[in-house]
Design a protein around this motif. Structure first.
Motif, PDB file in Angstrom:
ATOM      1  N   VAL A 151       0.862  -1.180   0.000  1.00 42.03           N
ATOM      2  CA  VAL A 151       0.000   0.000   0.000  1.00 42.03           C
ATOM      3  C   VAL A 151       0.896   1.227   0.000  1.00 42.03           C
ATOM      4  O   VAL A 151       1.768   1.367   0.865  1.00 42.03           O
ATOM      5  CB  VAL A 151      -0.930   0.026   1.233  1.00 42.03           C
ATOM      6  N   TYR A 152       0.688   2.107  -0.994  1.00 38.25           N
ATOM      7  CA  TYR A 152       1.467   3.344  -1.023  1.00 38.25           C
ATOM      8  C   TYR A 152       0.582   4.519  -1.424  1.00 38.25           C
ATOM      9  O   TYR A 152      -0.478   4.337  -2.040  1.00 38.25           O
ATOM     10  CB  TYR A 152       2.675   3.218  -1.951  1.00 38.25           C
ATOM     11  N   THR A 153       1.008   5.714  -1.046  1.00 35.23           N
ATOM     12  CA  THR A 153       0.316   6.934  -1.445  1.00 35.23           C
ATOM     13  C   THR A 153       1.298   7.869  -2.125  1.00 35.23           C
ATOM     14  O   THR A 153       2.489   7.902  -1.783  1.00 35.23           O
ATOM     15  CB  THR A 153      -0.317   7.664  -0.241  1.00 35.23           C
ATOM     16  N   VAL A 154       0.788   8.628  -3.090  1.00 31.75           N
ATOM     17  CA  VAL A 154       1.603   9.590  -3.833  1.00 31.75           C
ATOM     18  C   VAL A 154       0.755  10.790  -4.225  1.00 31.75           C
ATOM     19  O   VAL A 154      -0.454  10.663  -4.439  1.00 31.75           O
ATOM     20  CB  VAL A 154       2.199   8.969  -5.119  1.00 31.75           C
ATOM     21  N   ARG A 155       1.376  11.942  -4.309  1.00 33.34           N
ATOM     22  CA  ARG A 155       0.699  13.094  -4.887  1.00 33.34           C
ATOM     23  C   ARG A 155       0.617  12.901  -6.403  1.00 33.34           C
ATOM     24  O   ARG A 155       1.536  12.359  -7.016  1.00 33.34           O
ATOM     25  CB  ARG A 155       1.426  14.380  -4.511  1.00 33.34           C
ATOM     26  N   ASN A 156      -0.498  13.349  -6.980  1.00 36.62           N
ATOM     27  CA  ASN A 156      -0.692  13.104  -8.403  1.00 36.62           C
ATOM     28  C   ASN A 156      -0.709  14.394  -9.219  1.00 36.62           C
ATOM     29  O   ASN A 156      -0.650  15.503  -8.661  1.00 36.62           O
ATOM     30  CB  ASN A 156      -1.943  12.251  -8.640  1.00 36.62           C
ATOM     31  N   THR A 157      -0.782  14.259 -10.515  1.00 38.57           N
ATOM     32  CA  THR A 157      -0.666  15.406 -11.407  1.00 38.57           C
ATOM     33  C   THR A 157      -1.907  16.297 -11.401  1.00 38.57           C
ATOM     34  O   THR A 157      -1.912  17.339 -12.062  1.00 38.57           O
ATOM     35  CB  THR A 157      -0.367  14.947 -12.845  1.00 38.57           C
TER      36      THR A 157
END
Length: 221
Positions: A151-157
């Motif tokens: 499980v990972y989280t990232v800021r998106n475009t």
């Protein structure tokens, strides 16, 4: 890696060290929403141990330990990890938490197929190149047991900061001293190659607000 990108990563490490020194426990003791969700995912997968990448001062690592998981927490900030260890002692879960200084550009200090779950909140969208992100996800696949969950989280475009501030190339932009690699959906899909992509969940966090994806993928058995 170019000299400019190497300098950026070094500057980011120094910046995080300074932030943890000036603002100890800067994100508070409560877990992130992503970590709360991950506990349900990990339990459903039958996980007993978790590796957290980019654990910082430990709010999520300590939460996982309180929930009964064995936790190996990694970060490149020695200051953050000192705070993590202190929090684990304070909350009486130190026996379930191991904190390890590690730069995710290097191979993970974990044996092959030896852990049940991996968690990374906002770590993959640090000042890493696309090539380095692919290598890191490959390492996650190496250390997970078959059927293991990531499980990972990232800021998106779609984030308001994307395309603004100091541009460093490769979808990396810097604001207030923090460099972020903003993810498009194509990168998420590419990182799931060879995995089962279970969920890509859009959510918002903070005052901007930051726009993120929470991604859940599992290693085939």
């Amino acid at each position: 890696m170019t000299g400019d990108r190497q300098d950026l990563v070094g500057a980011q490490q120094m910046h995080w060290q300074e932030m943890y020194t000036v603002h100890p426990g800067m994100y508070g003791e409560g877990p992130s929403a992503a970590a709360v969700h991950a506990v349900g995912v990990f339990r459903a997968a039958g996980a007993r141990d978790v590796v957290e990448l980019g654990a910082g001062h430990g709010r999520d690592a300590v939460y996982f330990a309180r929930e009964g998981f064995g936790v190996r927490a990694t970060d490149f900030s020695t200051t953050g990890l000192e705070q993590l260890r202190a929090a684990a002692r304070r909350q009486q879960v130190a026996d379930r938490v191991t904190a390890v200084v590690h730069d995710v550009r290097d191979p993970l200090p974990v044996p092959d197929a030896s852990v049940d779950a991996v968690f990374a909140h906002m770590l993959l969208c640090m000042a890493l190149s696309t090539k380095q992100i692919h290598a890191l996800v490959g390492e996650v696949g190496r250390v997970l047991r078959p059927g293991g969950a990531f499980v990972y989280t990232v800021r998106n475009t779609g984030d308001a900061h994307y395309g603004t501030g100091i541009a460093h190339g490769d979808h990396i932009y810097e604001h207030g001293g923090f460099a972020v690699h903003f993810f498009d959906r194509a990168l998420v899909d590419a990182l799931a190659g060879g995995w089962t992509l279970n969920e890509v969940h859009a959510f918002e966090e903070g005052d901007l607000p930051r726009r993120l994806w929470r991604v859940t993928q599992t290693l085939p058995r």
